[in-house]
Design a protein around this motif. Structure first.
Motif, PDB file in Angstrom:
ATOM      1  N   ILE A  39      23.429  21.854 -41.786  1.00  0.00           N
ATOM      2  CA  ILE A  39      24.807  22.218 -42.163  1.00  0.00           C
ATOM      3  C   ILE A  39      24.894  23.738 -42.345  1.00  0.00           C
ATOM      4  CG2 ILE A  39      26.653  21.908 -43.848  1.00  0.00           C
ATOM      5  CD1 ILE A  39      25.336  19.170 -44.540  1.00  0.00           C
ATOM      6  N   VAL A  40      23.898  24.292 -43.001  1.00  0.00           N
ATOM      7  CA  VAL A  40      23.834  25.749 -43.179  1.00  0.00           C
ATOM      8  C   VAL A  40      23.755  26.430 -41.816  1.00  0.00           C
ATOM      9  CG1 VAL A  40      22.359  27.626 -44.030  1.00  0.00           C
ATOM     10  CG2 VAL A  40      22.868  25.661 -45.501  1.00  0.00           C
ATOM     11  N   ASP A  41      22.932  25.881 -40.927  1.00  0.00           N
ATOM     12  CA  ASP A  41      22.801  26.456 -39.586  1.00  0.00           C
ATOM     13  C   ASP A  41      24.114  26.409 -38.814  1.00  0.00           C
ATOM     14  OD1 ASP A  41      20.172  27.165 -39.916  1.00  0.00           O
ATOM     15  OD2 ASP A  41      19.355  25.421 -38.866  1.00  0.00           O
ATOM     16  N   PHE A  42      24.914  25.367 -39.031  1.00  0.00           N
ATOM     17  CA  PHE A  42      26.236  25.305 -38.399  1.00  0.00           C
ATOM     18  C   PHE A  42      27.060  26.520 -38.814  1.00  0.00           C
ATOM     19  CE2 PHE A  42      30.745  24.429 -38.599  1.00  0.00           C
ATOM     20  CZ  PHE A  42      31.019  23.945 -37.331  1.00  0.00           C
ATOM     21  N   GLN A  43      27.071  26.817 -40.113  1.00  0.00           N
ATOM     22  CA  GLN A  43      27.842  27.963 -40.592  1.00  0.00           C
ATOM     23  C   GLN A  43      27.302  29.262 -40.013  1.00  0.00           C
ATOM     24  OE1 GLN A  43      30.687  27.814 -42.635  1.00  0.00           O
ATOM     25  NE2 GLN A  43      30.874  29.933 -41.921  1.00  0.00           N
ATOM     26  N   LEU A  44      25.977  29.379 -39.949  1.00  0.00           N
ATOM     27  CA  LEU A  44      25.383  30.591 -39.376  1.00  0.00           C
ATOM     28  C   LEU A  44      25.774  30.746 -37.910  1.00  0.00           C
ATOM     29  CD1 LEU A  44      21.830  30.416 -40.980  1.00  0.00           C
ATOM     30  CD2 LEU A  44      23.692  31.981 -41.573  1.00  0.00           C
ATOM     31  N   CYS A  45      25.782  29.641 -37.167  1.00  0.00           N
ATOM     32  CA  CYS A  45      26.208  29.687 -35.761  1.00  0.00           C
ATOM     33  C   CYS A  45      27.679  30.057 -35.656  1.00  0.00           C
ATOM     34  CB  CYS A  45      25.954  28.353 -35.072  1.00  0.00           C
ATOM     35  SG  CYS A  45      24.217  28.036 -34.697  1.00  0.00           S
ATOM     36  N   LEU A  46      28.504  29.458 -36.521  1.00  0.00           N
ATOM     37  CA  LEU A  46      29.932  29.784 -36.513  1.00  0.00           C
ATOM     38  C   LEU A  46      30.134  31.273 -36.782  1.00  0.00           C
ATOM     39  CD1 LEU A  46      32.899  28.838 -36.368  1.00  0.00           C
ATOM     40  CD2 LEU A  46      32.758  28.367 -38.836  1.00  0.00           C
ATOM     41  N   ASP A  47      29.424  31.811 -37.741  1.00  0.00           N
ATOM     42  CA  ASP A  47      29.533  33.242 -38.047  1.00  0.00           C
ATOM     43  C   ASP A  47      29.072  34.091 -36.866  1.00  0.00           C
ATOM     44  OD1 ASP A  47      30.401  32.493 -40.572  1.00  0.00           O
ATOM     45  OD2 ASP A  47      28.490  32.926 -41.560  1.00  0.00           O
ATOM     46  N   PHE A  75      43.665  37.827 -37.458  1.00  0.00           N
ATOM     47  CA  PHE A  75      42.675  37.947 -36.393  1.00  0.00           C
ATOM     48  C   PHE A  75      41.426  37.113 -36.697  1.00  0.00           C
ATOM     49  CE2 PHE A  75      39.075  40.013 -34.243  1.00  0.00           C
ATOM     50  CZ  PHE A  75      39.453  39.716 -32.940  1.00  0.00           C
ATOM     51  N   ASP A  76      41.005  37.085 -37.956  1.00  0.00           N
ATOM     52  CA  ASP A  76      39.860  36.242 -38.320  1.00  0.00           C
ATOM     53  C   ASP A  76      40.156  34.781 -38.001  1.00  0.00           C
ATOM     54  OD1 ASP A  76      38.368  38.392 -39.231  1.00  0.00           O
ATOM     55  OD2 ASP A  76      38.925  38.100 -41.330  1.00  0.00           O
ATOM     56  N   TYR A  77      41.341  34.319 -38.357  1.00  0.00           N
ATOM     57  CA  TYR A  77      41.710  32.919 -38.124  1.00  0.00           C
ATOM     58  C   TYR A  77      41.925  32.658 -36.634  1.00  0.00           C
ATOM     59  CZ  TYR A  77      42.679  33.531 -43.111  1.00  0.00           C
ATOM     60  OH  TYR A  77      42.592  33.844 -44.441  1.00  0.00           O
ATOM     61  N   GLU A 125      41.973  28.746 -39.982  1.00  0.00           N
ATOM     62  CA  GLU A 125      41.240  29.205 -41.160  1.00  0.00           C
ATOM     63  C   GLU A 125      40.316  28.125 -41.712  1.00  0.00           C
ATOM     64  OE1 GLU A 125      42.134  30.798 -45.696  1.00  0.00           O
ATOM     65  OE2 GLU A 125      43.806  30.185 -44.426  1.00  0.00           O
ATOM     66  N   LEU A 126      40.774  26.885 -41.758  1.00  0.00           N
ATOM     67  CA  LEU A 126      40.020  25.822 -42.412  1.00  0.00           C
ATOM     68  C   LEU A 126      38.697  25.495 -41.725  1.00  0.00           C
ATOM     69  CD1 LEU A 126      42.916  23.422 -43.460  1.00  0.00           C
ATOM     70  CD2 LEU A 126      41.778  25.202 -44.807  1.00  0.00           C
ATOM     71  N   LEU A 127      38.536  25.896 -40.474  1.00  0.00           N
ATOM     72  CA  LEU A 127      37.254  25.685 -39.808  1.00  0.00           C
ATOM     73  C   LEU A 127      36.135  26.417 -40.550  1.00  0.00           C
ATOM     74  CD1 LEU A 127      35.574  24.536 -37.479  1.00  0.00           C
ATOM     75  CD2 LEU A 127      36.215  26.553 -36.130  1.00  0.00           C
ATOM     76  N   ASP A 128      36.476  27.523 -41.188  1.00  0.00           N
ATOM     77  CA  ASP A 128      35.479  28.320 -41.892  1.00  0.00           C
ATOM     78  C   ASP A 128      35.001  27.652 -43.183  1.00  0.00           C
ATOM     79  OD1 ASP A 128      33.861  30.589 -41.783  1.00  0.00           O
ATOM     80  OD2 ASP A 128      35.226  31.773 -43.023  1.00  0.00           O
ATOM     81  N   SER A 132      30.955  24.096 -45.755  1.00  0.00           N
ATOM     82  CA  SER A 132      30.824  24.094 -47.217  1.00  0.00           C
ATOM     83  C   SER A 132      31.234  22.742 -47.790  1.00  0.00           C
ATOM     84  CB  SER A 132      31.688  25.206 -47.811  1.00  0.00           C
ATOM     85  OG  SER A 132      31.673  25.163 -49.221  1.00  0.00           O
ATOM     86  N   GLU A 133      32.320  22.184 -47.279  1.00  0.00           N
ATOM     87  CA  GLU A 133      32.778  20.875 -47.746  1.00  0.00           C
ATOM     88  C   GLU A 133      31.768  19.790 -47.379  1.00  0.00           C
ATOM     89  OE1 GLU A 133      36.522  20.728 -45.777  1.00  0.00           O
ATOM     90  OE2 GLU A 133      37.481  22.106 -47.191  1.00  0.00           O
ATOM     91  N   ALA A 134      31.231  19.857 -46.167  1.00  0.00           N
ATOM     92  CA  ALA A 134      30.236  18.881 -45.731  1.00  0.00           C
ATOM     93  C   ALA A 134      28.967  18.991 -46.574  1.00  0.00           C
ATOM     94  CB  ALA A 134      29.907  19.083 -44.249  1.00  0.00           C
ATOM     95  N   TYR A 135      28.586  20.203 -46.921  1.00  0.00           N
ATOM     96  CA  TYR A 135      27.406  20.433 -47.758  1.00  0.00           C
ATOM     97  C   TYR A 135      27.604  19.787 -49.125  1.00  0.00           C
ATOM     98  CZ  TYR A 135      23.434  23.121 -49.613  1.00  0.00           C
ATOM     99  OH  TYR A 135      22.232  23.512 -50.163  1.00  0.00           O
TER     100      TYR A 135
END
Length: 197
Positions: A39-47, A75-77, A125-128, A132-135
């Motif tokens: 799950i953490v790796d997913f966030q790192l990949c997303l970033d 722009f971030d979203y 935005e909520l993709l970001d 965290s919610e899954a974690y």
């Protein structure tokens, strides 16, 4: 999870659910069944993936689509929304922002006022927050602030990658029609500046 697995997951999500809310629910459920590190790796990949969009030409493309109204947050979203378009469209847009003109989701915005975009709004935005919610679900400790999750992300990422984003390329004025027509020929036609129709 590596970047290739990340894109495979995003493509599976697109096939499994329609609409952003349904896709977020599917992704949250899928991630919550995985090991915490994944799950953490997913966030790192997303970033890592969204960082590829940090280019002034993509900022200009977003500004063009938004009719000149595109804040830093917008722009971030927008970058997160581009991830939701899938790896192929995202990759093409990073190399050539005008390629966004081929995306069905962008075509659906043409000829409509941004006030009427509703669910088609080009921002996600909520993709970001989904990892965290899954974690929280996976650990049985849903922390609304995601402090444990963010600490795990920082520990995995390493502090050397933390910092303010830097946009690549050179900033240019998307309102300069000659420049915009040269750099973003299709998007300039699809989204004329000052057109709120």
């Amino acid at each position: 999870m590596d970047v290739e697995s990340f894109w495979e997951l995003m493509e599976t999500c697109r096939r499994q659910a329609e609409g952003r809310d349904a896709r977020l629910a599917w992704l949250r459920a899928d991630l919550s069944r995985r090991p915490q590190l994944e799950i953490v790796d997913f966030q790192l990949c997303l970033d890592r993936v969204t960082r590829q969009a940090f280019h002034w030409d993509l900022v200009a493309a977003a500004e063009r689509i938004f009719g000149g109204r595109c804040s830093d947050d917008d722009f971030d979203y927008f970058g997160l929304w581009m991830v939701g378009l899938g790896g192929q469209i995202f990759g093409r847009a990073v190399l050539d922002p005008d390629a966004l003109a081929d995306a069905p989701e962008v075509l659906a915005l043409t000829g409509r006022s941004w006030r009427d975009w509703g669910e088609d709004w080009p921002g996600w935005e909520l993709l970001d927050y989904v990892a965290s919610e899954a974690y929280g679900l996976a650990t049985g400790d849903p922390d609304p602030c995601g402090d444990r999750f963010h600490a795990a992300v920082r520990a995995q990422r390493g502090e050397h990658l933390v910092g303010r984003r830097v946009l690549a390329g050179e900033r240019w004025n998307v309102r300069d029609e000659a420049d915009a027509t040269r750099r973003l020929p299709r998007l300039s036609v699809m989204f004329p500046m000052g057109d709120d129709s």
